[in-house]
Design a protein around this motif. Structure first.
Motif, PDB file in Angstrom:
ATOM      1  N   LEU A   1      16.954  19.793 -47.260  1.00 37.12           N
ATOM      2  CA  LEU A   1      17.905  20.615 -46.557  1.00 37.12           C
ATOM      3  C   LEU A   1      18.526  19.855 -45.402  1.00 37.12           C
ATOM      4  O   LEU A   1      19.589  19.984 -44.762  1.00 37.12           O
ATOM      5  CB  LEU A   1      17.453  22.208 -46.566  1.00 37.12           C
TER       6      LEU A   1
ATOM      7  N   ILE B   1      23.939  30.627 -49.843  1.00 37.18           N
ATOM      8  CA  ILE B   1      23.009  31.553 -49.422  1.00 37.18           C
ATOM      9  C   ILE B   1      23.060  32.496 -48.608  1.00 37.18           C
ATOM     10  O   ILE B   1      22.690  33.865 -48.457  1.00 37.18           O
ATOM     11  CB  ILE B   1      21.681  30.760 -48.892  1.00 37.18           C
TER      12      ILE B   1
ATOM     13  N   LEU C   1      12.913  23.875 -53.767  1.00 35.75           N
ATOM     14  CA  LEU C   1      14.296  23.747 -54.538  1.00 35.75           C
ATOM     15  C   LEU C   1      14.198  22.474 -54.913  1.00 35.75           C
ATOM     16  O   LEU C   1      15.040  22.143 -56.078  1.00 35.75           O
ATOM     17  CB  LEU C   1      15.240  23.745 -53.345  1.00 35.75           C
TER      18      LEU C   1
ATOM     19  N   PHE D   1      23.938  24.463 -49.982  1.00 34.30           N
ATOM     20  CA  PHE D   1      23.168  25.847 -50.054  1.00 34.30           C
ATOM     21  C   PHE D   1      23.458  26.807 -48.812  1.00 34.30           C
ATOM     22  O   PHE D   1      23.218  28.100 -49.455  1.00 34.30           O
ATOM     23  CB  PHE D   1      21.687  24.975 -50.025  1.00 34.30           C
TER      24      PHE D   1
END
Length: 293
Positions: A47, A68, A43, A64
């Motif tokens: 995260l 997702i 990415l 994200f």
């Protein structure tokens, strides 16, 4: 990035723990950690912020995660839908029927099929018998209903007989034969009889003529109607009588009078469903079993 990695990330984000995520997914903590590190590398952003005993989502990680989750949900729904389609439990089937009478006679079995497979859409299409083979070849329909004699000559088709109907004589209530409780073929032969035109339904016409010959039935006057509906209109107007299957009784019993024919008790007509041999459609198999019940 694969779906397994996405599921590992979602579990870690919801638990805020690689350890709990590992327990939830029945893998090692190292597998979770390595998967998320690989995802971050792909990415190009982090995260989680990692501490000794806990992890926290970064702002980018939170964003994200929110996106997702929907992606994974749609993927899982797609997988489930695909499995149902492969099993013949979801989708659409286009069923060609030769006329209104036969189409209506299928109401009960098609209703049972819809109850068993509510996610399958059945679309019935009335197609003249002489155009039925063309419709199957052009994939305008997935399966066809008709007499087996229509399908036997086509080696590209598979067909199954699912019903055997008795023949009856139908006439208008004001027709002279209507007062006769059990007319004979000899009596019927003195009146005009109607059949579907041989050019519109050649195999059906040949079948009926063969049946008449076996039974010794020789009508003096015959009207060749363009379709079965046209033939039944002639009957309703009192212009002719017709030999027709007993299943039509439930459709036209309010405007026609029906009488059994003892002389034709051994001459039951067969109704079949046909489909292309090259089409592995599991929905058709389910429909065939329903019709055979």
């Amino acid at each position: 990035m694969d779906i397994k990695g996405m599921l590992y990330f979602i579990s870690a984000a919801e638990n805020l723990s690689f350890t709990k995520a590992a327990l939830e997914k029945n893998v090692t903590q190292t597998a979770i950690s390595l998967s998320i590190s690989k995802m971050e590398e792909e990415l190009g952003f982090q995260l989680f912020t990692r501490q000794k005993r806990s992890v926290q989502l970064t702002e980018a990680g939170k964003d994200f995660y929110e996106n997702i989750v929907d992606v994974v949900k749609k993927y899982e729904e797609a997988v489930e839908h695909g499995m149902l389609t492969a099993a013949g439990k979801v989708g659409e089937i286009r069923l060609g029927v030769p006329d209104f009478a036969i189409g209506m006679s299928l109401t009960q079995p098609l209703r049972r099929f819809r109850e068993a497979y509510p996610q399958i859409n059945i679309k019935s299409v009335i197609i003249p018998p002489h155009k039925m083979m063309q419709a199957i070849d052009a994939r305008e329909i997935d399966a066809a209903i008709g007499f087996p004699q229509e399908f036997e000559a086509n080696t590209a088709l598979t067909h199954r007989v699912f019903r055997r109907d008795k023949l009856m004589v139908a006439m208008a209530p004001h027709h002279p034969l209507a007062s006769c409780p059990a007319p004979t073929l000899e009596q019927i032969s003195s009146y005009t009889v109607t059949v579907v035109h041989p050019q519109k339904a050649p195999m059906i016409y040949l079948y009926m003529c063969g049946l008449w010959e076996k039974a010794g039935f020789k009508p003096r006057n015959v009207i060749h109607s363009p379709t079965l509906d046209d033939a039944l209109l002639e009957v309703a107007l009192g212009n002719a009588v017709i030999l027709i299957t007993e299943q039509s009784y439930s459709v036209y019993n309010t405007c026609l009078t029906y009488s059994p024919l003892k002389e034709l008790e051994g001459y039951n007509t067969e109704i079949a469903i046909a489909w292309g041999k090259d089409r592995e459609n599991p929905i058709i198999k389910g429909l065939v079993w329903t019709l055979l019940e």
